[in-house]
Structures are given as structure tokens and as C-alpha cells.
Scaffold this motif. Structure first.
Motif, PDB file in Angstrom:
ATOM      1  N   ASN A  41       0.464  -3.911 -16.855  1.00  0.00           N
ATOM      2  CA  ASN A  41       1.094  -3.549 -18.125  1.00  0.00           C
ATOM      3  C   ASN A  41       2.505  -3.022 -17.792  1.00  0.00           C
ATOM      4  O   ASN A  41       2.920  -3.045 -16.629  1.00  0.00           O
ATOM      5  N   ARG A  42       3.227  -2.603 -18.794  1.00  0.00           N
ATOM      6  CA  ARG A  42       4.605  -2.155 -18.550  1.00  0.00           C
ATOM      7  C   ARG A  42       4.648  -1.023 -17.535  1.00  0.00           C
ATOM      8  O   ARG A  42       5.484  -0.999 -16.627  1.00  0.00           O
ATOM      9  N   ASP A  43       3.731  -0.077 -17.706  1.00  0.00           N
ATOM     10  CA  ASP A  43       3.728   1.087 -16.828  1.00  0.00           C
ATOM     11  C   ASP A  43       3.446   0.678 -15.381  1.00  0.00           C
ATOM     12  O   ASP A  43       4.050   1.214 -14.439  1.00  0.00           O
ATOM     13  N   ALA A  44       2.532  -0.267 -15.207  1.00  0.00           N
ATOM     14  CA  ALA A  44       2.189  -0.722 -13.854  1.00  0.00           C
ATOM     15  C   ALA A  44       3.406  -1.346 -13.165  1.00  0.00           C
ATOM     16  O   ALA A  44       3.693  -1.045 -11.997  1.00  0.00           O
ATOM     17  N   LEU A  45       4.126  -2.174 -13.901  1.00  0.00           N
ATOM     18  CA  LEU A  45       5.293  -2.819 -13.282  1.00  0.00           C
ATOM     19  C   LEU A  45       6.405  -1.805 -13.027  1.00  0.00           C
ATOM     20  O   LEU A  45       7.054  -1.832 -11.976  1.00  0.00           O
ATOM     21  N   ALA A  46       6.585  -0.881 -13.960  1.00  0.00           N
ATOM     22  CA  ALA A  46       7.606   0.160 -13.758  1.00  0.00           C
ATOM     23  C   ALA A  46       7.275   0.985 -12.514  1.00  0.00           C
ATOM     24  O   ALA A  46       8.152   1.273 -11.691  1.00  0.00           O
ATOM     25  N   ARG A  47       6.000   1.348 -12.368  1.00  0.00           N
ATOM     26  CA  ARG A  47       5.615   2.150 -11.195  1.00  0.00           C
ATOM     27  C   ARG A  47       5.706   1.358  -9.908  1.00  0.00           C
ATOM     28  O   ARG A  47       5.982   1.915  -8.838  1.00  0.00           O
ATOM     29  N   THR A  48       5.428   0.070 -10.002  1.00  0.00           N
ATOM     30  CA  THR A  48       5.575  -0.805  -8.829  1.00  0.00           C
ATOM     31  C   THR A  48       7.017  -0.763  -8.327  1.00  0.00           C
ATOM     32  O   THR A  48       7.264  -0.621  -7.129  1.00  0.00           O
ATOM     33  N   VAL A  49       7.950  -0.852  -9.254  1.00  0.00           N
ATOM     34  CA  VAL A  49       9.365  -0.812  -8.872  1.00  0.00           C
ATOM     35  C   VAL A  49       9.737   0.576  -8.344  1.00  0.00           C
ATOM     36  O   VAL A  49      10.417   0.708  -7.327  1.00  0.00           O
ATOM     37  N   GLU A  50       9.261   1.603  -9.028  1.00  0.00           N
ATOM     38  CA  GLU A  50       9.612   2.970  -8.639  1.00  0.00           C
ATOM     39  C   GLU A  50       9.090   3.336  -7.255  1.00  0.00           C
ATOM     40  O   GLU A  50       9.787   3.966  -6.460  1.00  0.00           O
ATOM     41  N   THR A  51       7.825   2.943  -6.989  1.00  0.00           N
ATOM     42  CA  THR A  51       7.171   3.382  -5.757  1.00  0.00           C
ATOM     43  C   THR A  51       7.336   2.397  -4.610  1.00  0.00           C
ATOM     44  O   THR A  51       7.112   2.751  -3.450  1.00  0.00           O
ATOM     45  N   GLY A  52       7.683   1.135  -4.942  1.00  0.00           N
ATOM     46  CA  GLY A  52       7.784   0.136  -3.881  1.00  0.00           C
ATOM     47  C   GLY A  52       6.435  -0.348  -3.399  1.00  0.00           C
ATOM     48  O   GLY A  52       6.341  -1.012  -2.360  1.00  0.00           O
ATOM     49  N   GLU A  53       5.373  -0.006  -4.146  1.00  0.00           N
ATOM     50  CA  GLU A  53       4.030  -0.492  -3.823  1.00  0.00           C
ATOM     51  C   GLU A  53       3.395  -1.063  -5.085  1.00  0.00           C
ATOM     52  O   GLU A  53       3.644  -0.582  -6.198  1.00  0.00           O
ATOM     53  N   SER A  71      -8.924   1.897  -0.405  1.00  0.00           N
ATOM     54  CA  SER A  71      -9.071   1.188   0.868  1.00  0.00           C
ATOM     55  C   SER A  71      -7.964   1.492   1.869  1.00  0.00           C
ATOM     56  O   SER A  71      -8.128   1.266   3.067  1.00  0.00           O
ATOM     57  N   GLY A  72      -6.837   1.964   1.356  1.00  0.00           N
ATOM     58  CA  GLY A  72      -5.669   2.126   2.220  1.00  0.00           C
ATOM     59  C   GLY A  72      -4.873   0.833   2.358  1.00  0.00           C
ATOM     60  O   GLY A  72      -3.802   0.825   2.964  1.00  0.00           O
ATOM     61  N   HIS A  73      -5.403  -0.244   1.786  1.00  0.00           N
ATOM     62  CA  HIS A  73      -4.738  -1.543   1.890  1.00  0.00           C
ATOM     63  C   HIS A  73      -3.705  -1.717   0.779  1.00  0.00           C
ATOM     64  O   HIS A  73      -3.862  -2.541  -0.117  1.00  0.00           O
ATOM     65  N   THR A  74      -2.676  -0.909   0.888  1.00  0.00           N
ATOM     66  CA  THR A  74      -1.603  -0.973  -0.095  1.00  0.00           C
ATOM     67  C   THR A  74      -0.748  -2.224   0.127  1.00  0.00           C
ATOM     68  O   THR A  74      -0.873  -2.895   1.158  1.00  0.00           O
ATOM     69  N   GLN A  75       0.088  -2.509  -0.855  1.00  0.00           N
ATOM     70  CA  GLN A  75       0.958  -3.681  -0.776  1.00  0.00           C
ATOM     71  C   GLN A  75       2.407  -3.240  -0.952  1.00  0.00           C
ATOM     72  O   GLN A  75       2.799  -2.803  -2.031  1.00  0.00           O
ATOM     73  N   LEU A  91       4.788 -11.178  -6.934  1.00  0.00           N
ATOM     74  CA  LEU A  91       5.148 -10.138  -5.978  1.00  0.00           C
ATOM     75  C   LEU A  91       5.111 -10.716  -4.576  1.00  0.00           C
ATOM     76  O   LEU A  91       4.094 -11.289  -4.170  1.00  0.00           O
ATOM     77  N   LYS A  92       6.199 -10.567  -3.844  1.00  0.00           N
ATOM     78  CA  LYS A  92       6.174 -10.923  -2.428  1.00  0.00           C
ATOM     79  C   LYS A  92       6.005  -9.613  -1.677  1.00  0.00           C
ATOM     80  O   LYS A  92       6.835  -8.705  -1.805  1.00  0.00           O
ATOM     81  N   ILE A  93       4.931  -9.544  -0.945  1.00  0.00           N
ATOM     82  CA  ILE A  93       4.527  -8.235  -0.415  1.00  0.00           C
ATOM     83  C   ILE A  93       4.191  -8.276   1.082  1.00  0.00           C
ATOM     84  O   ILE A  93       3.980  -9.341   1.663  1.00  0.00           O
ATOM     85  N   GLU A  94       4.152  -7.075   1.633  1.00  0.00           N
ATOM     86  CA  GLU A  94       3.577  -6.889   2.964  1.00  0.00           C
ATOM     87  C   GLU A  94       2.207  -6.254   2.748  1.00  0.00           C
ATOM     88  O   GLU A  94       2.110  -5.171   2.161  1.00  0.00           O
ATOM     89  N   GLN A  95       1.155  -6.925   3.183  1.00  0.00           N
ATOM     90  CA  GLN A  95      -0.196  -6.434   2.961  1.00  0.00           C
ATOM     91  C   GLN A  95      -0.592  -5.469   4.088  1.00  0.00           C
ATOM     92  O   GLN A  95      -0.898  -5.896   5.203  1.00  0.00           O
TER      93      GLN A  95
END
Lengths: 134, 134
Positions: A41-53, A71-75, A91-95
Motif C-alpha cells: 500500500n502507499r505506506d509500505a512503499l513510502a517506508r520501503t524508500v525511507e528505510t531502504g528495505e 527471519s532476518g532475511h531482509t531485502q 524492486l531490485k534487491i539484495e536478499q
């Protein structure tokens, strides 16, 4: 989301579905492997940008889901893209930990269609889920 | 769909949403690039398997959409995968003509998020859409 009004214009440019969600694809930034699919949702994408995860919206739990919170398996976010209709996020991520799937596999897309009309799990379990989610 | 009853068990194993659809991601089988995202119904996936070319369900037009039927930019199926929840399809394909997007770009995911809160088109148009859809 304490940002000033208008600063989320980049979120307004996206087309959210009637539930306020957008599909999100997570791809390994190095190998190109598609690791998982979820919703934001909007909040999820905003937090993704803010936190880098990667932060998704769990439809089953009805709340934000910081991927890897258990799990500790952040992205870690390397790049965020949207499609031509502004209604899908890539999202292009490091798993972190090399495991995206709750089954302990690298990718959630481990089942392959076989010509005889069957789905077969073709990728190995890297870690027992019991060891991941203690 | 003239197959005998029961032969579509592999379709029954998938989780279709309340509209009878499932998300589908198309990925270049060689490069790993994510090219597009669309939806399938049962018939679309069955035809994809039967014909060896990607067939989606167009939600806007309410009917099957054989990708490339107008543009010639069909997608040859190399592999079909599903995720751990059986509710997302991943197609590994060969993109005929090298163009998946209706904008004339290779991938639909050509807009990248910039740190200053903007989306920018970062991939080139390979062919004028007017030349694609005559």
C-alpha cells in the motif's frame, strides 16, 4: 509519514487498486532471479524508500510487513522501478541470507510446470524453516 | 479446452482470485530481465501451455489477449513456474522482436525511482509505437 503535503507526489503518480494496493515483484539485483511477489500500500512503499528495505502489505494479516522481520532475511533496496501503466512495482534487491521464501528456498518460484501436466519443486531447500522461524 | 475431465488438475492446484485471475510475470529467459506483468484466467494459462506462447487475460477488454497478436511481439514460453502459495505465475520467455512494452521499449519497467522523489524513464524506445501498431 510526517512529510509535508505534496511531498508524496511520487506516490500519487501510481495507480492503486480499489483496495489501495499495488503488486510488487522482488528481483535479485545481481542474478536477475525473481524471488517473490507481494503487495504494497502507499505506506509500505513510502517506508520501503525511507528505510531502504522492502516493506510490503500483508493482505492476510491486514498490516505492514517488514520483510525479514522474523527471519532476518531482509531485502536491501538497490533500485525501484514501475511499469508503463504505473500500476506494478519492481524492486531490485539484495536478499540478505540468500533466502526469500518461507519454505527456506532462495526464491518463492521453485515449482516448475512439467510437460505432463504436473508442477514439480525443482529448487533445493537451503535452510529448514524451523530453523528460520524459531 | 476439449481435454477430458480431470486433465486440468494442474490448473486446479493454483489459487485463483475472486475474479478467477492469477498474476503473471514475464521474464526474459536469457537475460533475466522482468519484461512485463499481466493477469491470466484458467483459459489463458491453458492456452499458454497448449500454444507455447503467452496468452493473458485483458481485464480492460474482458477477454483473452494473445500477447503480440497486433504487434507481432509474441512471447515464446521456455518455462512456467509458480510460487510457494500457488497464486502467482512466472513465465520465462523469449521475447520475439525484443520489445515487450507497448511504448516500444524492451521492458515495461522502464521508469526508475530517483532519490529526490521522482520517477524517470531511463530505458530507450527501440521502435516508435506508431510503427508497431499500424
Amino acid at each position: 509519514m510526517s512529510a509535508a503535503p505534496g511531498s508524496n507526489a511520487w506516490l500519487d503518480e501510481l495507480t492503486w487498486d480499489k483496495d489501495g494496493l499495488i503488486p510488487a515483484i522482488a528481483q535479485d539485483a545481481e542474478t536477475g532471479d525473481v524471488l517473490m511477489f507481494a503487495w504494497m500500500n502507499r505506506d509500505a512503499l513510502a517506508r520501503t524508500v525511507e528505510t531502504g528495505e522492502a516493506v510490503y502489505f500483508s493482505r492476510s494479516r491486514g498490516k505492514l510487513w517488514h520483510k525479514g522481520e522474523e527471519s532476518g532475511h531482509t531485502q536491501k533496496i538497490r533500485e525501484i522501478r514501475i511499469d508503463c501503466d504505473n500500476d506494478v512495482v519492481l524492486l531490485k534487491i539484495e536478499q540478505v541470507g540468500g533466502i526469500a521464501c518461507h519454505t527456506g528456498r532462495r526464491s518463492c518460484f521453485f515449482q516448475r510446470y512439467l510437460a505432463d501436466g504436473r508442477w514439480e519443486a525443482v529448487d533445493p531447500v537451503l535452510k529448514d524453516p524451523k530453523e528460520i522461524y524459531k
